[in-house]
Motif scaffolding. Structure first.
Motif, mmCIF file in Angstrom:
data_model
loop_
_atom_site.group_PDB
_atom_site.id
_atom_site.type_symbol
_atom_site.label_atom_id
_atom_site.label_comp_id
_atom_site.label_asym_id
_atom_site.label_seq_id
_atom_site.Cartn_x
_atom_site.Cartn_y
_atom_site.Cartn_z
ATOM 1 N N THR A 53 94.561 81.536 148.678
ATOM 2 C CA THR A 53 93.564 82.412 148.067
ATOM 3 C C THR A 53 92.126 81.891 148.222
ATOM 4 O O THR A 53 91.238 82.312 147.494
ATOM 5 C CB THR A 53 93.868 82.577 146.563
ATOM 6 N N SER A 54 91.897 81.000 149.170
ATOM 7 C CA SER A 54 90.564 80.400 149.306
ATOM 8 C C SER A 54 89.512 81.381 149.807
ATOM 9 O O SER A 54 88.326 81.112 149.710
ATOM 10 C CB SER A 54 90.609 79.190 150.239
ATOM 11 N N MET A 55 89.943 82.539 150.350
ATOM 12 C CA MET A 55 88.977 83.514 150.863
ATOM 13 C C MET A 55 88.925 84.786 150.015
ATOM 14 O O MET A 55 88.342 85.790 150.426
ATOM 15 C CB MET A 55 89.302 83.866 152.315
ATOM 16 N N VAL A 56 89.524 84.755 148.827
ATOM 17 C CA VAL A 56 89.409 85.881 147.901
ATOM 18 C C VAL A 56 87.940 86.039 147.512
ATOM 19 O O VAL A 56 87.255 85.031 147.307
ATOM 20 C CB VAL A 56 90.291 85.613 146.649
ATOM 21 N N PRO A 57 87.386 87.240 147.432
ATOM 22 C CA PRO A 57 88.043 88.551 147.508
ATOM 23 C C PRO A 57 88.094 89.154 148.903
ATOM 24 O O PRO A 57 88.689 90.208 149.086
ATOM 25 C CB PRO A 57 87.161 89.407 146.606
ATOM 26 N N THR A 58 87.475 88.494 149.895
ATOM 27 C CA THR A 58 87.436 89.056 151.244
ATOM 28 C C THR A 58 88.833 89.177 151.833
ATOM 29 O O THR A 58 89.183 90.199 152.429
ATOM 30 C CB THR A 58 86.564 88.188 152.161
ATOM 31 N N LEU A 59 89.635 88.126 151.666
ATOM 32 C CA LEU A 59 90.995 88.101 152.187
ATOM 33 C C LEU A 59 91.954 87.715 151.077
ATOM 34 O O LEU A 59 91.644 86.866 150.241
ATOM 35 C CB LEU A 59 91.116 87.095 153.335
ATOM 36 N N GLN A 60 93.124 88.336 151.111
ATOM 37 C CA GLN A 60 94.166 88.041 150.140
ATOM 38 C C GLN A 60 95.298 87.274 150.818
ATOM 39 O O GLN A 60 95.464 87.326 152.045
ATOM 40 C CB GLN A 60 94.715 89.340 149.526
ATOM 41 N N HIS A 61 96.081 86.574 150.021
ATOM 42 C CA HIS A 61 97.264 85.888 150.531
ATOM 43 C C HIS A 61 98.182 86.897 151.222
ATOM 44 O O HIS A 61 98.448 87.974 150.688
ATOM 45 C CB HIS A 61 98.000 85.209 149.366
ATOM 46 N N GLY A 150 85.029 78.532 151.848
ATOM 47 C CA GLY A 150 85.804 79.694 151.473
ATOM 48 C C GLY A 150 84.994 80.571 150.540
ATOM 49 O O GLY A 150 84.111 80.097 149.833
ATOM 50 N N ASP A 151 85.304 81.857 150.519
ATOM 51 C CA ASP A 151 84.577 82.777 149.634
ATOM 52 C C ASP A 151 84.958 82.578 148.175
ATOM 53 O O ASP A 151 84.181 82.909 147.275
ATOM 54 C CB ASP A 151 84.853 84.228 150.041
ATOM 55 N N ASN A 152 86.138 82.046 147.930
ATOM 56 C CA ASN A 152 86.571 81.720 146.569
ATOM 57 C C ASN A 152 86.131 80.288 146.280
ATOM 58 O O ASN A 152 86.917 79.347 146.336
ATOM 59 C CB ASN A 152 88.082 81.866 146.444
ATOM 60 N N ARG A 153 84.852 80.118 145.980
ATOM 61 C CA ARG A 153 84.231 78.799 145.969
ATOM 62 C C ARG A 153 84.879 77.805 145.009
ATOM 63 O O ARG A 153 84.848 76.603 145.237
ATOM 64 C CB ARG A 153 82.735 78.938 145.654
ATOM 65 N N GLN A 154 85.444 78.280 143.920
ATOM 66 C CA GLN A 154 86.072 77.359 142.969
ATOM 67 C C GLN A 154 87.571 77.178 143.260
ATOM 68 O O GLN A 154 88.270 76.512 142.500
ATOM 69 C CB GLN A 154 85.838 77.860 141.538
ATOM 70 N N GLY A 155 88.007 77.753 144.363
ATOM 71 C CA GLY A 155 89.410 77.603 144.740
ATOM 72 C C GLY A 155 89.570 77.340 146.218
ATOM 73 O O GLY A 155 90.562 77.754 146.827
ATOM 74 N N SER A 156 88.584 76.651 146.804
ATOM 75 C CA SER A 156 88.606 76.399 148.243
ATOM 76 C C SER A 156 88.263 74.948 148.549
ATOM 77 O O SER A 156 87.291 74.407 148.023
ATOM 78 C CB SER A 156 87.593 77.314 148.950
ATOM 79 N N THR A 157 89.065 74.324 149.395
ATOM 80 C CA THR A 157 88.724 73.010 149.947
ATOM 81 C C THR A 157 88.148 73.265 151.329
ATOM 82 O O THR A 157 88.810 73.853 152.186
ATOM 83 C CB THR A 157 89.968 72.108 150.043
ATOM 84 N N ASP A 158 86.908 72.851 151.544
ATOM 85 C CA ASP A 158 86.215 73.213 152.776
ATOM 86 C C ASP A 158 85.263 72.090 153.187
ATOM 87 O O ASP A 158 85.528 70.915 152.882
ATOM 88 C CB ASP A 158 85.497 74.554 152.604
ATOM 89 N N SER A 159 84.162 72.413 153.841
ATOM 90 C CA SER A 159 83.247 71.381 154.344
ATOM 91 C C SER A 159 82.544 70.607 153.243
ATOM 92 O O SER A 159 81.885 69.604 153.516
ATOM 93 C CB SER A 159 82.201 72.002 155.286
ATOM 94 N N ARG A 160 82.705 71.039 152.001
ATOM 95 C CA ARG A 160 82.190 70.241 150.877
ATOM 96 C C ARG A 160 83.037 69.000 150.655
ATOM 97 O O ARG A 160 82.646 68.089 149.926
ATOM 98 C CB ARG A 160 82.211 71.079 149.593
ATOM 99 N N SER A 161 84.219 68.972 151.267
ATOM 100 C CA SER A 161 85.167 67.873 151.066
ATOM 101 C C SER A 161 85.406 67.127 152.371
ATOM 102 O O SER A 161 85.457 67.738 153.450
ATOM 103 C CB SER A 161 86.506 68.424 150.555
#
Length: 203
Positions: A53-61, A150-161
């Protein structure tokens, strides 16, 4: 056998001969179509499923995406499939926030993301960017790399990590263009999305 039949005068062909010729022609057309479709979906487009769900709301699981490999120049806003080795040991889907030599800064108190000193207008995000994943900002994107989130910023592991980090352009499999259908993870049933919802980027 078909070659021999093709040499005959049409008036000499029996019903069985004509049937064999028609079946052979149909099989040839079908085989050509299958090979063409395989080539298109190998070198031009791919169908890729979304996990998580890291790209919610743009993309769903369990959304399925049509991905183009023809966007050779990474740019802000593109939703991309990434194959770079990472902590999760699987491909990921994220949005490009900045490209090479750009400076990214994040104010984790206000949730604002800036690129080259300009605060981004991000209508696509699900929540503010308030999670600090360990990378110290501001950062400059290295050459031939991009910074993704990811668009779901509080549920995405991305380049911030550091688990993901900067993404080398060579590991961008393609750009997500359309999301024509989804699959129910419990029943396996396919659900086609309304055509109005097919666009991955629509803002």
């Amino acid at each position: 056998m078909i070659k021999d039949l093709a040499k005959k005068d049409p008036s000499e062909l029996t019903f069985r001969d004509k049937l064999l010729i028609n079946v052979y022609d149909m099989a040839s057309v079908l085989a050509t179509a299958v090979v063409t479709i395989m080539l298109i979906f190998t070198f031009v487009f791919r169908v890729v499923g979304v996990e998580g769900t890291s790209m919610v709301p743009t993309l769903q699981h369990m959304d399925y995406l049509i991905v183009s490999a023809f966007d050779n120049e990474p740019s802000y806003g593109q939703v991309v499939i990434i194959t770079q080795p990472n902590y999760f040991e699987k491909p990921i889907v994220k949005r490009i926030i900045a490209t090479e030599n750009q400076v990214v800064d994040i104010n984790f108190l206000t949730g604002e993301v800036s690129v080259d000193g300009v605060v981004l207008d991000e209508p696509y995000i699900n929540n503010p960017t308030i999670n600090n994943e360990g990378v110290q900002f501001p950062v400059t994107v290295p050459e031939d790399h991009v910074f993704v989130m990811g668009d779901n910023r509080q549920g995405s592991t991305d380049s911030r990590s550091e688990k993901i980090g900067f993404i080398h352009e060579d590991y961008i499999l393609g750009v997500a263009k359309l999301k024509p259908f989804s699959v129910d993870e419990y029943t396996g049933a396919m659900r086609f999305n309304p055509i109005s919802e097919w666009k991955v980027i629509d803002y």
